[in-house]
Write a protein that holds these residues in place. Structure first.
Motif, mmCIF file in Angstrom:
data_model
loop_
_atom_site.group_PDB
_atom_site.id
_atom_site.type_symbol
_atom_site.label_atom_id
_atom_site.label_comp_id
_atom_site.label_asym_id
_atom_site.label_seq_id
_atom_site.Cartn_x
_atom_site.Cartn_y
_atom_site.Cartn_z
ATOM 1 N N TYR A 146 0.968 -1.081 0.003
ATOM 2 C CA TYR A 146 0.039 -0.109 0.090
ATOM 3 C C TYR A 146 0.974 1.279 -0.010
ATOM 4 N N ARG A 147 0.352 2.330 -0.333
ATOM 5 C CA ARG A 147 1.266 3.748 -0.701
ATOM 6 C C ARG A 147 0.642 4.503 0.359
ATOM 7 N N VAL A 148 1.852 5.299 0.817
ATOM 8 C CA VAL A 148 1.426 6.277 1.905
ATOM 9 C C VAL A 148 2.439 7.474 1.479
ATOM 10 N N THR A 149 1.831 8.733 1.589
ATOM 11 C CA THR A 149 2.353 9.969 1.053
ATOM 12 C C THR A 149 3.041 10.647 2.621
ATOM 13 N N ASP A 206 -3.974 2.457 2.641
ATOM 14 C CA ASP A 206 -3.683 2.910 1.457
ATOM 15 C C ASP A 206 -4.054 4.355 1.135
ATOM 16 N N GLY A 207 -3.402 5.326 0.656
ATOM 17 C CA GLY A 207 -3.712 6.773 0.531
ATOM 18 C C GLY A 207 -3.542 7.630 1.695
ATOM 19 N N ALA A 208 -3.193 7.067 2.817
ATOM 20 C CA ALA A 208 -2.784 7.858 4.086
ATOM 21 C C ALA A 208 -1.621 8.842 3.716
ATOM 22 N N VAL A 209 -1.562 9.785 4.817
ATOM 23 C CA VAL A 209 -0.645 10.857 4.647
ATOM 24 C C VAL A 209 0.042 11.322 6.268
ATOM 25 N N ILE A 210 1.122 11.067 6.301
ATOM 26 C CA ILE A 210 1.762 11.610 7.300
ATOM 27 C C ILE A 210 2.212 12.744 7.475
ATOM 28 N N PRO A 211 1.704 13.693 8.248
ATOM 29 C CA PRO A 211 1.761 15.166 8.091
ATOM 30 C C PRO A 211 3.116 15.703 8.520
ATOM 31 N N LEU A 212 3.495 16.693 8.193
ATOM 32 C CA LEU A 212 4.679 17.600 8.501
ATOM 33 C C LEU A 212 5.032 17.448 9.950
ATOM 34 N N SER A 213 4.052 17.801 10.878
ATOM 35 C CA SER A 213 4.195 17.590 12.246
ATOM 36 C C SER A 213 4.686 16.408 12.759
ATOM 37 N N ARG A 214 4.637 15.134 11.897
ATOM 38 C CA ARG A 214 5.132 14.060 12.718
ATOM 39 C C ARG A 214 6.334 13.626 11.696
#
Length: 466
Positions: free
Chosen positions: A42-45, A127-135
């Motif tokens: 699965y892909r994560v941004t 799939d399609g999740a985003v790990i934000p800049l704060s983490r």
């Protein structure tokens, strides 16, 4: 290596390739260092403030185990976005963290994904999740470490830090208690600001709105300030007069104080002399106001003013004439003994006549205010409104719609307010322009005798009653 030797090695390599009968491998066929395991994933941004020299196909690791690879690196504004592919068998929490790290001092860069340390893990990364800049974060570069080390070894401000430390120690020497108290007060102050942060934010926002409105009304404010200039000029010209007035007012205050001080005894004596008069006024009670009321209508009592209409007065008189008493008075003889009521014959009953107006302008038995049913509705005023019989108004007393002609003997109340002297209660409010029929007003007195009850024998027996 000489050019001739390089050409020889190239030819030997070509011959070896042709001898084996195999194709030359392409770049995509050669596995890169840190490549991810093949299989579904699965892909994560992941968002980074700085990805350093991270390149596509770099490894994605969890606990130093390669679980995926970087597929694409793009830029969104001032934020770098790395799209990674992770093996489907790897389960990560939804609040996972990511960092760009280096495998060794001069090794390759890779993305390390891990569970959060400062909070509990929850959910799942899909799939399609985003790990934000704060983490996300990155590790220090070798160049940054060497630069910091060089700054430290070359002096790097240590001498200045020493000077600052010595001056700080000298300033606080013997003042430790005051410094601790200042720190406590500063902590309390900062704590108060923290608790009032929302109020401060609202105040700043309100100030921003006010500033915006003032900016939009800059021309109006400028005109107002310009309009004040003549007034300020007049005040400046009259400054001497205003100063003199204030000085005179101060002198007046001093004179008033001196007058009050010198007349204190006389004022107290006058007040004490008024005490008996005030006591007598208190004893008079309600008699004084009543006598004043009677004096305003002398020689008539106060309640007779309501019976006076124009130049005539409504009066109802009952006369009881006793012939014996009248003859005795005429001949100066002793009056005959009064007969008892039982021996006196009953007077004939007077036939009912038209109701006379009350002294206050009301019909006897009529309330001070008419019920709503006795008055027309302003929004549904018929041409002629006839009050119901239980309103105790004379027959034929009707109200004509505003704008109707006033019949002979009728009345147009001024401003729709009924005056005294009618069969309606005074001050009754009607729609402006309402006309009262002549039957709503009493007939003017003529002084004539309207009737007589009894005959001459009744007069001689003392039973005459007009």
């Amino acid at each position: 290596m000489s050019p001739r030797l390089r050409r020889a090695l190239g030819g030997a390599l070509a011959v070896a390739v042709l001898a084996t009968g195999c194709d030359v491998p392409t770049l995509t066929d050669v596995p890169l260092p840190g490549g991810a395991p093949s299989g579904p994933g699965y892909r994560v941004t992941i968002e980074f403030a700085d990805v350093l020299d991270l390149v596509p196909q770099a490894a994605v690791k969890v606990d130093d185990v390669t679980v995926g690879s970087v597929e694409e690196i793009s830029l969104s504004g001032w934020t770098a976005r790395a799209r990674v592919r992770i093996d489907r068998a790897v389960r990560l929490p939804a609040n996972a963290t990511a960092a760009v790290r280096q495998s060794s001092l001069l090794g390759e860069k890779y993305v390390a994904v891990a569970a959060p340390v400062t909070e509990d893990a929850h959910g799942g990364l899909g799939d399609g999740a985003v790990i934000p800049l704060s983490r996300t974060r990155r590790s220090a570069e070798v160049e940054e470490v060497l630069a910091a080390l060089g700054l430290l070894l070359n002096g790097g401000g240590l001498a200045q830090l020493k000077t600052i430390n010595e001056e700080l120690v000298a300033a606080l020497d013997g003042r430790e208690a005051a410094a601790r108290d200042a720190l406590r007060q500063l902590d309390a102050f900062i704590g108060g600001l923290e608790r009032q942060k929302a109020d401060l934010v609202r105040a700043v926002e309100a100030l921003d709105r006010l500033s915006g409105r003032l900016a939009r009304q800059q021309q109006v404010i400028g005109d107002a300030v310009d309009a004040l200039a003549p007034g300020v000029t007049v005040l400046a010209e009259q400054r001497a007069q205003l100063t003199g007035a204030l000085t005179a007012l101060g002198e007046l205050g001093r004179v008033g104080t001196r007058v009050v001080t010198e007349t204190r005894k006389d004022t107290v004596a006058s007040v004490r002399a008024l005490q008996p008069i005030l006591e007598q006024l208190v004893r008079a009670g309600d008699d004084l106001p009543k006598s004043m009321d009677f004096m305003l209508s002398y020689p008539f009592p106060p309640n007779v003013t309501g019976a006076i209409v124009g130049d005539f007065m409504n009066l109802s008189v009952t006369a009881d004439l006793d012939a014996a008493s009248i003859l005795a008075n005429l001949v100066a003889a002793a009056p005959a003994p009064a007969r008892s009521a039982a021996a006196r014959p009953a007077a004939p009953t007077r036939p009912p006549g038209p109701a006379l107006p009350h002294p206050g302008g009301l019909v006897p038995g009529l309330p001070e205010l008419l019920p709503p049913k006795c008055l027309p509705k302003p929004d549904a005023f018929p041409p002629t409104f006839t009050p119901p019989k239980d309103c105790l108004l004379p027959p034929g007393c009707v109200l004509l719609r505003p704008g109707s002609p006033v019949p002979p003997g009728g009345l147009l109340p001024p401003k729709g307010v009924v005056p005294p002297g009618t069969f309606l209660p005074p001050d009754t409010e009607l729609p402006p322009g309402t006309v009262l029929s002549p039957e709503c007003l009493p007939a003017p007195p003529t002084g004539a005798v309207t009737g007589q009850i009894g005959t001459l024998p009744d007069v001689l027996r003392g039973g005459l009653r007009p």
